[in-house]
Design an enzyme around this catalytic site. Structure first.
Site, short mmCIF file in Angstrom:
data_model
loop_
_atom_site.label_atom_id
_atom_site.label_comp_id
_atom_site.label_asym_id
_atom_site.label_seq_id
_atom_site.Cartn_x
_atom_site.Cartn_y
_atom_site.Cartn_z
N HIS A 206 35.21 29.60 48.45
CA HIS A 206 36.11 29.75 47.30
C HIS A 206 35.67 28.84 46.15
CE1 HIS A 206 40.19 30.20 45.40
NE2 HIS A 206 39.83 29.04 44.88
N GLU A 207 35.51 27.55 46.46
CA GLU A 207 35.14 26.61 45.39
C GLU A 207 33.75 26.92 44.85
OE1 GLU A 207 37.42 24.97 44.13
OE2 GLU A 207 38.88 25.15 45.75
N HIS B 200 34.04 29.40 42.13
CA HIS B 200 34.31 28.78 40.82
C HIS B 200 33.01 28.24 40.23
CE1 HIS B 200 38.64 29.05 40.81
NE2 HIS B 200 38.82 28.29 41.88
N HIS C 241 30.97 30.95 38.83
CA HIS C 241 31.58 31.42 37.59
C HIS C 241 31.08 30.53 36.43
CE1 HIS C 241 35.69 32.71 35.59
NE2 HIS C 241 34.66 33.27 35.00
#
Ligand code: ZN
Length: 730
Positions: free
Chosen positions: A507-508, A511, A514
């Protein structure tokens, strides 16, 4: 406050008093030096540098702002907005290091600096947004945007600046402006106090166990972590259960000692709510009243309306509609989960001989309490899916999974990762990688990885950008970091993590990707600077690649034998994918609903404990579950404005995530090159240069409904799924 004002790099030429001397003494005031366009000087930073650096950097940016506001030339995009994007570079660098210390190196002496600086930083923001001459220029550029031959990105930036200034009160009269500024400073102090109180309760409270029988049921790895935690706190030979999620969850999952489970549960969910010097209830009441007053001054019915106007949801009503559409299915699933657990608990009681019970009679049933949920969940998981954490964990080595993430980034994004040395870090166990484009070798950015728990580091996991990508004045590459709280192992021993932690790792990293993918001109629009209820979409989406056979076969390798996770185990994990979704969804939704309702309640004086209790009762909250974050320690909501009235964002983003993942599964699967290309082109690279609803539509060819979300969680779709509220905007 608008992130837009906090993020520029700059030149140290405008300092009035002997700038060269100040900068020479203070590493936070110097431009970053070294390779990769400069890197943060973490090797030179000391706590005493922060206050003078922040004061000097704020003064510098105010001079830059005054120069922009006083420009005799008529306002243009170049002399106003581009100039603003160029301003505040020194402050940007200083606040980067300040943020790293606040979240990972928070000593008592640093906390004193924070308490001093938080209101000053808030006042500084208001000096900019309340600068009338500056706002007049921004408004003029914004109003002329269609006639001024601007690019779409420049028009978007004009909209963003204008919108942020108006929303911060740029159009208010002098008296109202003064009150807003006063409120912001008081809020900044309260936010700091709130988060420092939670950190204190997580650090100061712990359960020390000194008898082996207190460890009944705990796995070897939980015992080892508890022993190490006790030893590092001067209690060698004992076991410490810390008051953090990563200590609490395994204890409640495995401990056979119901009395100790209750103790650990009460301590954890009592954070900020102990009626002592660190109690947060009074601060919450005041924060809510100040937020309500500020929203009124700014022309909004409530704080929630103010916050959500700029989000994809646009209104609290739409966000509530989504939460309430999912709530009944989640509660119904909890009823099934409780029934499954109760059956196991009853069977256990039957087989357990009871002192004093007459032959043939069965022992009294236990009623499942919140501290029993995780414990019996684990037993149901074993019974239903023949699956337990102990069987999975030996295959989940932290460093192998990190290599797996890199491999995924290579396949989907064309990135390559190479470890670099010599880049300064806050602690020797933080490592840095250079990210390049696999095909061209082009430098993309740096990725810092700070994986281990330590005193002064906040719990949980997060991504942070030390420098955002931009190219309007020449290419600037981004620097991003991932942070987590794994317990450091013995040297040379692999760190084994849970399936949940592996998902969080991905998940991190989502980011981070992104941020790394960003390809925009202006830093205020770069990377993860998107709407709060959109930003979790790229990160949640990346979680999906963890469970692909390609990743598990290559990277889920047994720490002793090196063999990949057996196919049968992979299949059992897949079959159990929707397991426990009732619990997970209800504990989350309860927090999201209370957050929204607290911020829709207006200016009444709220007693947080009573409000929480009554709101949950009205919702029909299952008594076996507690909110994931209870109000007195809800740092998402009360340690800043960021996620206030915005905790719903995770579910909103997940509707997009679930629907986007189906774009892959409807195509060639997880590695579909065409879908990945569209994802990069319309989602990961564009930052906030495009309205998120338009970006999503460009990727998917349509809006998302909630059907995919319900399927992902294994819930029945509501009859009107097609027409149900979904993340759409006009
Ligand atoms: Zn996230």
């Amino acid at each position: 406050m608008p992130h837009i004002l906090m993020s520029r790099l700059g030149v140290v030429t405008l300092l009035a008093a002997s700038p060269a001397a100040a900068a020479a003494e203070n590493p936070l005031l110097r431009p970053w030096s070294g390779p990769y366009g400069g890197v943060p000087p973490f090797d030179q930073v000391k706590v005493e540098h922060f206050q003078p650096a922040l004061e000097a950097a704020m003064a510098e940016q105010l001079k830059e702002i005054d120069a922009i506001a006083a420009d005799p030339a008529p306002p243009t995009f170049a002399n106003t907005l581009a100039a603003l994007e160029r301003s505040g570079r020194t402050l940007d660098r200083a606040t980067t290091a300040y943020g790293v210390y606040a979240s990972t190196m928070s000593t008592p002496e640093f906390q004193a600096v924070e308490r001093e600086m938080a209101p000053k930083l808030a006042a500084f923001q208001d000096k900019i947004t309340q600068n009338e001459k500056l706002f007049a220029r921004i408004a003029a550029v914004y109003e002329a945007r269609e006639r001024a031959n601007l690019t779409p990105e420049q028009k978007r930036l004009a909209w963003l600046y204008h919108n942020n200034f108006v929303r911060a009160g740029a159009k208010l009269d002098v008296k109202a402006k003064a009150r807003v500024a006063e409120i912001n400073q008081r809020l900044a102090a309260l936010y700091t106090q709130f988060s420092q109180n939670v950190l204190a309760d997580e650090t100061d409270y712990m359960l020390i166990l000194d008898k082996p029988e207190d460890l009944a049921g705990l796995t070897e790895s939980v015992r080892a972590a508890a022993a190490a935690a006790a030893e590092s706190r001067g209690q060698a030979g004992k076991w410490a259960i810390l008051n953090t999620r990563s200590s609490m969850e395994p204890f409640l999952t495995y401990s056979d000692r119901r009395d100790l489970r209750e103790k650990v549960w009460r301590t954890y969910y009592g954070r900020g709510d102990n009626g002592d010097a660190k109690d947060n209830n009074a601060a919450i009441t005041e924060i809510l009243q100040l937020r309500a007053e500020r929203a009124k001054l700014l022309g909004y019915p409530t704080h929630a309306h103010w916050r959500l106007e700029n989000a994809m949801a646009k209104t609290p009503e739409k966000a509530l509609q989504l939460l309430e559409a999912v709530w009944p299915a989640a509660v119904a699933r909890v009823r099934q989960e409780v029934a499954d657990m109760q059956a196991i608990a009853d069977a256990e009681q039957k087989s357990r001989p009871q002192a004093g019970a007459s032959m043939g009679s069965t022992a009294a049933k236990i009623t499942l309490e919140p501290w029993d949920y995780r414990y019996y969940t684990e037993k149901v998981r074993k019974a239903k899916y023949d699956l337990n954490e102990d069987e999975i964990k030996p295959y989940l080595q932290l460093e192998k999974l990190r290599e797996g993430m890199f491999w995924v980034a290579g396949e989907l994004f064309g990135f390559a990762f190479k470890p670099v040395s010599g880049v300064p870090v806050v602690r020797p166990d933080v490592r840095v990688w250079e990210v390049t484009d696999k095909a061209t070798g082009r430098h993309v950015g740096l990725w810092y990885f700070d994986p281990y728990a330590r005193p002064g580091k906040r719990s949980g996991a997060w991504m942070n950008a030390y420098r955002t990508q931009e190219k309007f004045d020449g290419e600037v590459a981004t620097i991003v970091s991932n942070n987590s709280n794994f317990v450091e192992g013995k040297p040379g021993e692999p760190i084994l993590i849970s399936w949940d932690d592996a998902e969080t790792l991905f998940h991190e990293f989502g980011h981070a990707l992104h941020g790394l993918s960003s390809n925009v001109s202006y830093p205020s629009l770069a990377g993860t600077a998107v709407a709060r209820d959109y930003v979790e979409f790229p990160s949640q989406l990346l979680e999906h690649w963890l469970s692909t056979p390609e990743v598990l076969n290559r990277f889920a390798l047994h720490h002793q034998t090196g063999t990949p996770m057996p196919q049968a185990l992979v299949e059992r994990i897949e079959r159990a994918a929707n397991f426990n979704q009732g619990f997970v969804t209800v504990e989350y939704l309860a927090s999201a609903l209370v957050d929204l309702k607290l911020h829709l309640a207006g200016s009444q004086k709220i007693d947080p404990d009573a409000f929480e209790r009554e709101t949950l009762a009205a919702l029909g909250m299952p008594r076996e579950i507690v909110m994931r974050h209870r109000t007195p320690h809800f740092t998402h909501v009360f340690a800043g404005d960021g996620y206030s009235a915005g905790y719903y964002s995770y579910l909103w983003s997940d509707t997009l995530t679930a629907d986007a993942w189906e774009a892959f599964t409807e195509g060639q699967g997880a590695w579909d090159k065409e879908v990945a290309k569209r994802l990069r082109e319309h989602v990961f690279t564009v930052g906030n240069t495009v309205d998120p609803a338009d970006a999503y539509r460009a990727f998917r060819g349509r809006d998302a409904g909630i059907g995919a979300l319900m399927r992902k969680r294994g819930f029945p779709e509501p009859p009107a799924a097609a027409a149900a509220p979904a993340p759409q905007t006009n």
